[in-house]
Design a protein around this motif. Structure first.
Motif, PDB file in Angstrom:
ATOM      1  N   TRP A  71      34.487  44.740  25.654  1.00 47.02           N
ATOM      2  CA  TRP A  71      35.380  43.912  26.461  1.00 47.02           C
ATOM      3  C   TRP A  71      36.012  44.730  27.596  1.00 47.02           C
ATOM      4  CZ3 TRP A  71      38.618  39.846  23.328  1.00 47.02           C
ATOM      5  CH2 TRP A  71      37.744  38.962  22.697  1.00 47.02           C
ATOM      6  N   CYS A  72      36.282  46.003  27.338  1.00 45.08           N
ATOM      7  CA  CYS A  72      36.805  46.860  28.412  1.00 45.08           C
ATOM      8  C   CYS A  72      35.814  46.913  29.562  1.00 45.08           C
ATOM      9  CB  CYS A  72      37.091  48.267  27.896  1.00 45.08           C
ATOM     10  SG  CYS A  72      38.588  48.414  26.913  1.00 45.08           S
ATOM     11  N   ARG A  73      34.543  47.019  29.219  1.00 45.29           N
ATOM     12  CA  ARG A  73      33.512  47.117  30.247  1.00 45.29           C
ATOM     13  C   ARG A  73      33.218  45.778  30.917  1.00 45.29           C
ATOM     14  NH1 ARG A  73      30.683  49.957  25.963  1.00 45.29           N
ATOM     15  NH2 ARG A  73      30.990  52.180  26.234  1.00 45.29           N
ATOM     16  N   THR A  74      33.118  44.719  30.122  1.00 41.84           N
ATOM     17  CA  THR A  74      32.640  43.437  30.653  1.00 41.84           C
ATOM     18  C   THR A  74      33.751  42.493  31.066  1.00 41.84           C
ATOM     19  OG1 THR A  74      32.495  42.473  28.433  1.00 41.84           O
ATOM     20  CG2 THR A  74      30.514  43.563  29.316  1.00 41.84           C
ATOM     21  N   ARG A  75      34.868  42.542  30.386  1.00 42.22           N
ATOM     22  CA  ARG A  75      35.963  41.613  30.687  1.00 42.22           C
ATOM     23  C   ARG A  75      37.147  42.296  31.354  1.00 42.22           C
ATOM     24  NH1 ARG A  75      36.016  37.396  25.621  1.00 42.22           N
ATOM     25  NH2 ARG A  75      33.778  37.095  25.559  1.00 42.22           N
ATOM     26  N   ARG A  76      36.980  43.581  31.619  1.00 42.28           N
ATOM     27  CA  ARG A  76      37.987  44.368  32.351  1.00 42.28           C
ATOM     28  C   ARG A  76      39.378  44.306  31.711  1.00 42.28           C
ATOM     29  NH1 ARG A  76      34.840  47.577  35.033  1.00 42.28           N
ATOM     30  NH2 ARG A  76      33.891  46.771  36.905  1.00 42.28           N
ATOM     31  N   ILE A  77      39.428  44.541  30.399  1.00 41.72           N
ATOM     32  CA  ILE A  77      40.727  44.569  29.720  1.00 41.72           C
ATOM     33  C   ILE A  77      41.256  45.985  29.569  1.00 41.72           C
ATOM     34  CG2 ILE A  77      40.269  42.433  28.456  1.00 41.72           C
ATOM     35  CD1 ILE A  77      39.886  44.271  25.935  1.00 41.72           C
ATOM     36  N   GLY A  78      40.531  46.959  30.057  1.00 48.11           N
ATOM     37  CA  GLY A  78      40.956  48.350  29.952  1.00 48.11           C
ATOM     38  C   GLY A  78      39.856  49.278  30.392  1.00 48.11           C
ATOM     39  N   GLY A  79      39.992  50.535  29.984  1.00 46.50           N
ATOM     40  CA  GLY A  79      39.008  51.537  30.354  1.00 46.50           C
ATOM     41  C   GLY A  79      39.452  52.894  29.854  1.00 46.50           C
ATOM     42  N   LYS A  80      38.843  53.925  30.383  1.00 50.00           N
ATOM     43  CA  LYS A  80      39.177  55.281  29.946  1.00 50.00           C
ATOM     44  C   LYS A  80      40.276  55.873  30.804  1.00 50.00           C
ATOM     45  CE  LYS A  80      35.148  56.910  27.560  1.00 50.00           C
ATOM     46  NZ  LYS A  80      34.185  57.995  27.462  1.00 50.00           N
ATOM     47  N   ARG A  81      41.184  56.539  30.140  1.00 43.24           N
ATOM     48  CA  ARG A  81      42.237  57.331  30.796  1.00 43.24           C
ATOM     49  C   ARG A  81      42.268  58.668  30.097  1.00 43.24           C
ATOM     50  NH1 ARG A  81      47.649  53.770  31.846  1.00 43.24           N
ATOM     51  NH2 ARG A  81      46.894  52.840  33.761  1.00 43.24           N
ATOM     52  N   GLY A  82      42.052  59.715  30.843  1.00 38.76           N
ATOM     53  CA  GLY A  82      42.061  61.041  30.239  1.00 38.76           C
ATOM     54  C   GLY A  82      41.051  61.205  29.121  1.00 38.76           C
ATOM     55  N   GLY A  83      39.935  60.502  29.218  1.00 43.62           N
ATOM     56  CA  GLY A  83      38.887  60.608  28.207  1.00 43.62           C
ATOM     57  C   GLY A  83      39.088  59.709  26.996  1.00 43.62           C
ATOM     58  N   ARG A  84      40.203  58.983  26.943  1.00 39.57           N
ATOM     59  CA  ARG A  84      40.471  58.073  25.814  1.00 39.57           C
ATOM     60  C   ARG A  84      40.391  56.626  26.286  1.00 39.57           C
ATOM     61  NH1 ARG A  84      46.000  60.564  24.763  1.00 39.57           N
ATOM     62  NH2 ARG A  84      46.506  58.423  25.274  1.00 39.57           N
ATOM     63  N   TRP A  85      39.876  55.760  25.419  1.00 44.96           N
ATOM     64  CA  TRP A  85      39.827  54.340  25.736  1.00 44.96           C
ATOM     65  C   TRP A  85      41.222  53.755  25.591  1.00 44.96           C
ATOM     66  CZ3 TRP A  85      36.027  51.663  27.927  1.00 44.96           C
ATOM     67  CH2 TRP A  85      34.740  52.208  27.902  1.00 44.96           C
ATOM     68  N   MET A  86      41.660  53.038  26.631  1.00 47.06           N
ATOM     69  CA  MET A  86      42.961  52.373  26.640  1.00 47.06           C
ATOM     70  C   MET A  86      42.745  50.894  26.937  1.00 47.06           C
ATOM     71  SD  MET A  86      44.933  54.965  26.038  1.00 47.06           S
ATOM     72  CE  MET A  86      46.592  54.451  26.429  1.00 47.06           C
TER      73      MET A  86
END
Length: 98
Positions: A71-86
């Motif tokens: 969902w982070c990738r496809t629905r843009r609900i988050g992503g990586k920050r400092g190497g961690r998924w947020m």
């Protein structure tokens, strides 16, 4: 002109070949930078206080971590920050209706 390609193999290349190689490398680098910005930039879109770690989001919303990463990738609900998924709490709430 002698060129070291780092593999221990040296060869002589005409300037036209070098220009073409540089042009192709610059194009590939541009694509790689765009991909990196796309992956890294998604978490930067959200306010810091809205973001929670993916594992925490999985527990709170009773979801699988793999689903949240998707969902982070496809629905843009988050992503990586400092190497961690947020994950954005608000975006996830909106999608889940909570």
């Amino acid at each position: 002109m002698l060129i070291d390609f780092g593999s221990g193999l040296d060869r002589v290349a005409p300037m036209s070949d070098l220009s073409e190689l540089i042009e192709r490398l610059e194009g590939a680098l541009s694509v790689a930078r765009a991909m990196q910005a796309d992956l890294a930039g998604s978490a930067a879109e959200f306010p810091e206080d809205d973001m929670i770690e993916l594992g925490v989001a999985a527990q709170i919303f009773e979801m699988e971590k793999d689903t949240l990463r998707l969902w982070c990738r496809t629905r843009r609900i988050g992503g990586k920050r400092g190497g961690r998924w947020m994950v954005s709490r608000q975006k996830l709430r909106d999608l889940r209706g909570r």
